[in-house]
Design a protein around this motif. Sequence first.
Motif, PDB file in Angstrom:
ATOM      1  N   TYR A   1       0.582  -1.277  -0.260  1.00 32.33           N
ATOM      2  CA  TYR A   1      -0.474   0.094  -0.217  1.00 32.33           C
ATOM      3  C   TYR A   1       0.771   1.178  -0.026  1.00 32.33           C
ATOM      4  O   TYR A   1       2.188   0.940   0.187  1.00 32.33           O
ATOM      5  CB  TYR A   1      -1.120   0.018   1.177  1.00 32.33           C
ATOM      6  CG  TYR A   1      -0.138  -0.252   2.401  1.00 32.33           C
ATOM      7  CD1 TYR A   1      -0.143  -0.965   3.015  1.00 32.33           C
ATOM      8  CD2 TYR A   1       0.426   0.601   3.135  1.00 32.33           C
ATOM      9  CE1 TYR A   1       0.323  -2.282   4.199  1.00 32.33           C
ATOM     10  CE2 TYR A   1       0.603   0.762   4.470  1.00 32.33           C
ATOM     11  CZ  TYR A   1       0.753  -0.498   5.018  1.00 32.33           C
ATOM     12  OH  TYR A   1       1.319  -0.614   6.481  1.00 32.33           O
ATOM     13  N   LYS A   2       0.374   2.676   0.249  1.00 32.92           N
ATOM     14  CA  LYS A   2       0.860   3.713  -0.585  1.00 32.92           C
ATOM     15  C   LYS A   2       1.004   4.085   0.691  1.00 32.92           C
ATOM     16  O   LYS A   2       1.824   5.654   0.906  1.00 32.92           O
ATOM     17  CB  LYS A   2       0.037   4.559  -1.648  1.00 32.92           C
ATOM     18  CG  LYS A   2       0.669   3.705  -3.248  1.00 32.92           C
ATOM     19  CD  LYS A   2      -0.817   3.849  -4.236  1.00 32.92           C
ATOM     20  CE  LYS A   2      -0.290   3.003  -4.997  1.00 32.92           C
ATOM     21  NZ  LYS A   2      -1.617   3.606  -6.759  1.00 32.92           N
TER      22      LYS A   2
ATOM     23  N   LEU B   1      -8.744  -9.213  10.680  1.00 30.21           N
ATOM     24  CA  LEU B   1      -7.907  -7.454  10.684  1.00 30.21           C
ATOM     25  C   LEU B   1      -7.161  -7.201  11.596  1.00 30.21           C
ATOM     26  O   LEU B   1      -6.820  -7.364  11.970  1.00 30.21           O
ATOM     27  CB  LEU B   1      -8.993  -6.231  11.208  1.00 30.21           C
ATOM     28  CG  LEU B   1      -8.926  -4.798  11.417  1.00 30.21           C
ATOM     29  CD1 LEU B   1     -10.311  -4.028  11.412  1.00 30.21           C
ATOM     30  CD2 LEU B   1      -8.107  -4.340  12.556  1.00 30.21           C
ATOM     31  N   ILE B   2      -5.931  -6.742  11.290  1.00 35.71           N
ATOM     32  CA  ILE B   2      -4.569  -6.160  11.495  1.00 35.71           C
ATOM     33  C   ILE B   2      -4.831  -4.919  12.332  1.00 35.71           C
ATOM     34  O   ILE B   2      -4.289  -3.971  11.141  1.00 35.71           O
ATOM     35  CB  ILE B   2      -3.630  -6.936  11.300  1.00 35.71           C
ATOM     36  CG1 ILE B   2      -2.002  -6.494  11.429  1.00 35.71           C
ATOM     37  CG2 ILE B   2      -3.259  -6.630   9.749  1.00 35.71           C
ATOM     38  CD1 ILE B   2      -0.819  -7.720  11.424  1.00 35.71           C
ATOM     39  N   ARG B   3      -4.301  -4.406  13.005  1.00 39.54           N
ATOM     40  CA  ARG B   3      -3.875  -3.301  13.473  1.00 39.54           C
ATOM     41  C   ARG B   3      -2.815  -2.099  13.103  1.00 39.54           C
ATOM     42  O   ARG B   3      -1.903  -3.438  12.852  1.00 39.54           O
ATOM     43  CB  ARG B   3      -4.304  -2.260  14.637  1.00 39.54           C
ATOM     44  CG  ARG B   3      -5.581  -2.721  15.047  1.00 39.54           C
ATOM     45  CD  ARG B   3      -6.461  -2.971  16.188  1.00 39.54           C
ATOM     46  NE  ARG B   3      -7.881  -2.750  17.015  1.00 39.54           N
ATOM     47  CZ  ARG B   3      -9.045  -2.140  15.858  1.00 39.54           C
ATOM     48  NH1 ARG B   3      -9.120  -1.031  15.900  1.00 39.54           N
ATOM     49  NH2 ARG B   3      -9.806  -2.955  17.509  1.00 39.54           N
ATOM     50  N   SER B   4      -2.410  -0.756  13.253  1.00 34.14           N
ATOM     51  CA  SER B   4      -1.305  -0.907  12.454  1.00 34.14           C
ATOM     52  C   SER B   4      -0.263  -1.277  13.361  1.00 34.14           C
ATOM     53  O   SER B   4       1.502  -0.900  12.984  1.00 34.14           O
ATOM     54  CB  SER B   4      -1.354   0.786  12.241  1.00 34.14           C
ATOM     55  OG  SER B   4      -1.693   1.505  13.569  1.00 34.14           O
ATOM     56  N   ASN B   5      -0.976  -1.074  14.129  1.00 37.79           N
ATOM     57  CA  ASN B   5       0.843  -1.118  15.707  1.00 37.79           C
ATOM     58  C   ASN B   5       0.363  -3.466  15.887  1.00 37.79           C
ATOM     59  O   ASN B   5       1.447  -3.720  16.934  1.00 37.79           O
ATOM     60  CB  ASN B   5      -0.014  -0.403  16.893  1.00 37.79           C
ATOM     61  CG  ASN B   5      -1.349  -0.751  17.250  1.00 37.79           C
ATOM     62  OD1 ASN B   5      -1.783  -1.838  17.235  1.00 37.79           O
ATOM     63  ND2 ASN B   5      -1.615  -0.567  19.191  1.00 37.79           N
ATOM     64  N   GLU B   6       0.222  -3.815  15.417  1.00 39.49           N
ATOM     65  CA  GLU B   6       0.353  -5.079  15.262  1.00 39.49           C
ATOM     66  C   GLU B   6       1.435  -5.464  14.562  1.00 39.49           C
ATOM     67  O   GLU B   6       0.946  -5.182  13.411  1.00 39.49           O
ATOM     68  CB  GLU B   6      -0.987  -5.869  15.415  1.00 39.49           C
ATOM     69  CG  GLU B   6      -1.877  -5.627  16.631  1.00 39.49           C
ATOM     70  CD  GLU B   6      -3.568  -6.565  16.022  1.00 39.49           C
ATOM     71  OE1 GLU B   6      -3.813  -6.062  15.177  1.00 39.49           O
ATOM     72  OE2 GLU B   6      -3.689  -7.037  17.517  1.00 39.49           O
ATOM     73  N   ARG B   7       1.884  -6.898  14.363  1.00 38.62           N
ATOM     74  CA  ARG B   7       2.514  -7.184  13.452  1.00 38.62           C
ATOM     75  C   ARG B   7       2.034  -8.536  13.004  1.00 38.62           C
ATOM     76  O   ARG B   7       3.240  -9.234  11.644  1.00 38.62           O
ATOM     77  CB  ARG B   7       3.671  -7.206  13.802  1.00 38.62           C
ATOM     78  CG  ARG B   7       5.105  -6.471  14.369  1.00 38.62           C
ATOM     79  CD  ARG B   7       5.190  -4.969  13.384  1.00 38.62           C
ATOM     80  NE  ARG B   7       5.611  -3.686  13.835  1.00 38.62           N
ATOM     81  CZ  ARG B   7       4.776  -3.371  13.225  1.00 38.62           C
ATOM     82  NH1 ARG B   7       3.461  -3.154  13.066  1.00 38.62           N
ATOM     83  NH2 ARG B   7       5.236  -1.234  14.101  1.00 38.62           N
TER      84      ARG B   7
ATOM     85  N   LYS C   1       7.836  -1.092   5.819  1.00 38.39           N
ATOM     86  CA  LYS C   1       7.473  -1.722   4.156  1.00 38.39           C
ATOM     87  C   LYS C   1       6.377  -0.666   3.398  1.00 38.39           C
ATOM     88  O   LYS C   1       6.341  -1.630   2.368  1.00 38.39           O
ATOM     89  CB  LYS C   1       8.161  -3.526   3.854  1.00 38.39           C
ATOM     90  CG  LYS C   1       9.357  -3.038   4.016  1.00 38.39           C
ATOM     91  CD  LYS C   1       9.497  -4.711   3.827  1.00 38.39           C
ATOM     92  CE  LYS C   1      11.182  -5.143   4.339  1.00 38.39           C
ATOM     93  NZ  LYS C   1      11.811  -6.364   3.720  1.00 38.39           N
ATOM     94  N   LYS C   2       5.439  -1.124   4.263  1.00 35.40           N
ATOM     95  CA  LYS C   2       4.007  -1.261   3.812  1.00 35.40           C
ATOM     96  C   LYS C   2       3.632  -1.781   2.758  1.00 35.40           C
ATOM     97  O   LYS C   2       3.428  -2.142   1.911  1.00 35.40           O
ATOM     98  CB  LYS C   2       4.558   0.097   2.919  1.00 35.40           C
ATOM     99  CG  LYS C   2       3.959   2.108   3.988  1.00 35.40           C
ATOM    100  CD  LYS C   2       3.901   3.253   2.795  1.00 35.40           C
ATOM    101  CE  LYS C   2       3.805   4.131   2.681  1.00 35.40           C
ATOM    102  NZ  LYS C   2       4.797   4.536   3.595  1.00 35.40           N
ATOM    103  N   SER C   3       3.964  -2.851   3.524  1.00 38.57           N
ATOM    104  CA  SER C   3       3.013  -4.615   3.020  1.00 38.57           C
ATOM    105  C   SER C   3       2.782  -5.099   3.897  1.00 38.57           C
ATOM    106  O   SER C   3       3.023  -5.519   5.429  1.00 38.57           O
ATOM    107  CB  SER C   3       4.589  -5.166   2.500  1.00 38.57           C
ATOM    108  OG  SER C   3       5.436  -5.498   3.375  1.00 38.57           O
TER     109      SER C   3
END
Lengths: 111, 115
Positions: free
Chosen positions: A25-26, A48-54, A69-71
């Motif tokens: 994603y960009k 669903l995965i949140r931005s603070n999860e890996r 890496k925005k991936s």
Amino acid sequence: SQQGEEDPQALSIQEGENATMNCSYKTSINNLQWYRQNSGRGLVHLILIRSNEREKHSGRLRVTLDTSKKSSSLLITASRAADTASYFCATDSRHDYKLSFGAGTTVTVRA
Amino acid sequence: DGGITQSPKYLFRKEGQNVTLSCEQNLNHDAMYWYRQDPGQGLRLIYYSQIVNDFQKGDIAEGYSVSREKKESFPLTVTSAQKNPTAFYLCASSSLGFSSGTEAFFGQGTRLTVV
């Protein structure tokens, strides 16, 4: 404009094998979701995965997220014929109420 | 059964006609969305609504119109100004805006064909 791009566009595997697909994603995101679409039908939410999860697991699904890496990747383990479908990633951002989808990966599981 | 219902499943439009696609949900969701899907492409957002009597244009709103007079209903009109309306249309709803981390519930879609 589409935010996410899935790779590969199409994937054909044997039943029992694992299927891996990637999403890039960009722009910065809040959350990333994966959906499945059977031919000619609506989409069904998978995970669903949140931005603070890996990493996140749900049954035979494993999702990873690398915000540097925005991936993201979606792994389906021990695939079944019923997993044959198109898989889409979708992202949202803090400043936007939209859910933006990629073009999808079409997965065919051969018996 | 709670869910989101789109009708009709198949719709044929003559050149120059307006047609309306129905979307109804009984999930008590505030937010509703219309997406367009073309073969081999992802979903593109047409319009969305976060509350009754309010809606915003998405990425490809030209040639489309919507209304949100009731919480349960979000009809989409494809006008004659939409030059290439043949596509698969998907309606979705969610309990909150997506930035809150909520999932979308989709209808089964309406396939529109211009004849």
